[in-house]
Write a protein that holds these residues in place. Sequence first.
Motif, PDB file in Angstrom:
ATOM      1  N   UNK A 288       0.824  -1.210   0.000  1.00  0.00           N
ATOM      2  CA  UNK A 288       0.000   0.000   0.000  1.00  0.00           C
ATOM      3  C   UNK A 288       0.857   1.259   0.000  1.00  0.00           C
ATOM      4  N   UNK A 289       1.940   1.212   0.758  1.00  0.00           N
ATOM      5  CA  UNK A 289       2.820   2.375   0.817  1.00  0.00           C
ATOM      6  C   UNK A 289       3.508   2.600  -0.540  1.00  0.00           C
ATOM      7  N   UNK A 290       3.959   1.512  -1.176  1.00  0.00           N
ATOM      8  CA  UNK A 290       4.632   1.648  -2.478  1.00  0.00           C
ATOM      9  C   UNK A 290       3.679   2.209  -3.534  1.00  0.00           C
ATOM     10  N   UNK A 291       2.431   1.729  -3.516  1.00  0.00           N
ATOM     11  CA  UNK A 291       1.453   2.233  -4.499  1.00  0.00           C
ATOM     12  C   UNK A 291       1.200   3.721  -4.256  1.00  0.00           C
ATOM     13  N   UNK A 292       1.083   4.097  -2.979  1.00  0.00           N
ATOM     14  CA  UNK A 292       0.839   5.516  -2.658  1.00  0.00           C
ATOM     15  C   UNK A 292       2.015   6.372  -3.129  1.00  0.00           C
TER      16      UNK A 292
ATOM     17  N   UNK B  92       4.331  10.084  -7.422  1.00  0.00           N
ATOM     18  CA  UNK B  92       5.427  10.403  -8.338  1.00  0.00           C
ATOM     19  C   UNK B  92       6.763   9.790  -7.976  1.00  0.00           C
ATOM     20  N   UNK B  93       6.792   9.002  -6.863  1.00  0.00           N
ATOM     21  CA  UNK B  93       8.054   8.325  -6.515  1.00  0.00           C
ATOM     22  C   UNK B  93       7.864   6.831  -6.755  1.00  0.00           C
TER      23      UNK B  93
ATOM     24  N   UNK C  16       8.213   0.206  -9.079  1.00  0.00           N
ATOM     25  CA  UNK C  16       8.636  -0.304 -10.394  1.00  0.00           C
ATOM     26  C   UNK C  16       9.634  -1.450 -10.267  1.00  0.00           C
ATOM     27  N   UNK C  17      10.436  -1.416  -9.212  1.00  0.00           N
ATOM     28  CA  UNK C  17      11.362  -2.538  -9.008  1.00  0.00           C
ATOM     29  C   UNK C  17      10.558  -3.833  -8.774  1.00  0.00           C
TER      30      UNK C  17
END
Length: 429
Positions: free
Chosen positions: A380-384, A389-390, A395-396
Amino acid sequence: MYAQDAKLASDSYYAATATPLPEQPSLQSNIRADVCVVGAGLAGLSAALELSDMGYKVVVLEGRRIAWGASGRNGGQAIAGYACEQAPLEKQLGLADAKKAFNLTLEGLDLMRARIKKHRIACDWTDGYMTVSVKPESTPELLDSVAYMRDTYDYPHLQAISPQELPQWLASKRYHGGVLDHNSAHLHPLKYALGLAQAALEAGVTIYEHSEVTELMHGEPATVKTAHGQVTASFVVLAGNVYLDKTVKKLAGRVMPVGTYIITTEQLDKTTANALIKNRVAVSDNNFVLDYFRVTPDDRMLFGGRVSYSGATPSNLKTAMQRTMLRAFPQLSHAKIEHCWGGFVDITANRAPDFNRLAPNVYYLQGFSGHGLILTNIAGKLAAQAIAGQAERFDMMAKIKHHPFPGGRMLRTPALVLAMAYYRLRDYL
Ligand SMILES: Cc1cc2nc3c(=O)[nH]c(=O)nc-3n(C[C@H](O)[C@H](O)[C@H](O)COP(=O)(O)OP(=O)(O)OC[C@H]3O[C@@H](n4cnc5c(N)ncnc54)[C@H](O)[C@@H]3O)c2cc1C
């Protein structure tokens, strides 16, 4: 899938020991949001909370109730690392990124601890998790992982438990050595998920329950439809676990719903409960089709295992699960079984998580493959972060290649049943 699962949701120990949140309204109009999240399990709630903290207007659409799915019913084992372990990630991503991927799970664990503290979520957190070997010949390989993870991944928290030492940890003759992870933990997953939902509501997230998404229309903005309303949103995060593939065709075949089941005994006397597992750490065995268990704070054995690849609930589930538990702990033969439930794990063919985009503004988070408790938090944090924009870390993870299950939607179950029958046979050899 939804209909089969409804039967499994009802009789859980967790539902009997958590306080439900007030029912949220269902969507009855057309509304606008920055982000529409589909699914109020841990993945969706985690994304919603992060996005709201970043200042986005977030709407969550949940087909049933908050945490109704796997997030409110699982084994409660918060285990660092991935179901596929590190080798396939090293092969696909290279060692440097495989290390980053492993560290993401540690960040997920820290994130859980931080959220529990910040939002004062009382969820029975207990440190310690142990993997144990069922076959003596698999013990050396298991114990070797301690040095490998220490030397290659700078992970110092693992402790080898030799076959001679194991009886001090586990009152079971079934196992032959183990690896104790002092950093991993276990908890009451429904209390945690409801606490996260409460935090999201307080942060300004709007959650609609009984609002099943029936259609996703791509575009900028995208439109997400339910029976009585729709959300127009700049971004969409799909976090529907195994239930979305009929609604979102592009997700079909990427995850396989595998049923897994849990029982809890009646409350045991404290001496019996304390004698089962030292320090009450959580335990899983190292079979492909694995058993997982722990002792709850109110002195019950909570024992999970047995799987269904067909989606159908095994007959005589409670008795069958009790038999599985007694194989490991025959001393519990007189303990009454008070709760029996289950749910579906979203496994991918390679058991690595599947996070990606269906369009530049439509993200999906799935394929947690039985290790979702920590991973949903970091997913959830990565999607947010990607929406903000980060996207580097999202993507990794999206680079991990996934092959849909062979045979497409109709045939993938029989194909998997055959494959799993093979692995199950291997567990017995
Ligand atoms: C029995 C069991 C034991 C497990 N044990 C462990 C364990 O010990 N440790 C561990 O790490 N993991 C474990 N897991 C896995 C873990 O629970 C999951 O990986 C994790 O909870 C997945 O979270 P999620 O948010 O993706 O899915 P879910 O919690 O299933 O949430 C998805 C939500 O989306 C909603 N939804 C779906 N489709 C729609 C739609 N069309 N419209 C609106 N809403 C929709 C569903 O109603 C559901 O509430 C276990 C799973 C099960 C079933």
